[in-house]
Design a protein around this motif. Structure first.
Motif: not given
Length: 259
Positions: A160, A164, A169, A190, A192-196
């Motif tokens: 994963e 990314a 990402t 991962l 939590g998305g890009k900011k995480s």
């Protein structure tokens, strides 16, 4: 002609994204298949996506034979060089391809060296080696530091996390940092998305920086202690000299008064 698909060759290069595949499909439907598909005998070695789209929509295509290969490793090296020359290939992809090339070239050199040992008159020339990280970096047109980071991702990243960084990402630098975490921690970041992901990478770097042992002075602790002792002794001498000067000044003053 019955074109054969070799799954090793088809999956060797990262597949197109959905957006890239859709753009290629639109182009083929509008303009036809202008570039010939490259074959090695009856095996397709370049143009797998174009071939699939052309078959699906009944678009005609041309083929071109490449007869310069002796083994599948030669085909793989040709595919790598072909993709490294393309501008659309990302930095991460270029680094991965250059590292794959290093592995193939190293194996070919080892095989040829063993042939030379058993048959000294063998005249086949060995391929140019990619023996150092700097060689690999030059091949990929990247920095040595970036190659190190890609190697870290290959060793420790989950599928994963690799996806990314392939999709953009997360940066190669951040992905290399996060790849040091456990699988569960990587998946949590991962989720939590890009900011995480960026925050997780920042926290890891800060933690590493705070845990580093402070550098000792270049001269070493022993010499520093000696210098401190010398300074202390000089201060004591200075105090003694001031006292002696004061005493002398008093004697001079007393002699002046008696004259």
């Amino acid at each position: 002609m019955n074109i054969k698909i070799n799954e090793v060759l088809r999956s060797y290069i990262d597949p197109l994204t959905e957006i890239e595949f859709a753009a290629l499909e639109r182009s083929l439907l509008a303009e036809g298949c202008r570039d010939a598909l490259v074959l090695w005998g009856d095996v397709l070695i370049d143009g797998h996506n174009r071939y699939a789209i052309c078959r699906q929509h009944g678009i005609s295509f041309k083929t071109l034979q490449n007869t310069s290969f002796e083994a599948i490793d030669d085909v793989l090296l040709w595919m790598i060089d072909n993709h490294l020359a393309r501008r659309s290939v990302s930095n991460f992809q270029r680094g991965v391809l250059a590292l794959r090339k290093k592995d193939i070239v190293s194996a070919k050199i080892a095989l040829q060296m063993s042939k030379l040992e058993s048959a000294p008159s063998h005249s086949e020339s060995a391929p140019s080696p990619l023996s150092t990280r700097e060689d690999v970096a030059k091949e990929a047109r990247l920095s040595s530091k970036t190659i190190v980071q890609i190697e870290k991702i290959q060793r420790g990243a989950t599928l994963e996390l690799v996806d990314a960084v392939r999709s953009g990402t997360i940066s190669i630098h951040a992905a290399a940092t996060i790849s040091s975490l456990s699988e569960a921690q990587q998946l949590s970041a991962l989720g939590g998305g890009k900011k995480s992901l960026q925050q997780a990478a920042k926290e890891i770097r800060e933690q590493r920086a705070s845990s580093r042992t402070p550098r000792e002075p270049a001269n070493g602790p022993a010499e520093v202690d000696v210098l401190r002792a010398e300074i202390s002794a000089l201060k004591e001498i200075n105090v003694a000299l001031k006292a002696e000067n004061g005493a002398l000044a008093g004697r001079i003053a007393a002699l002046t008064d008696t004259m």
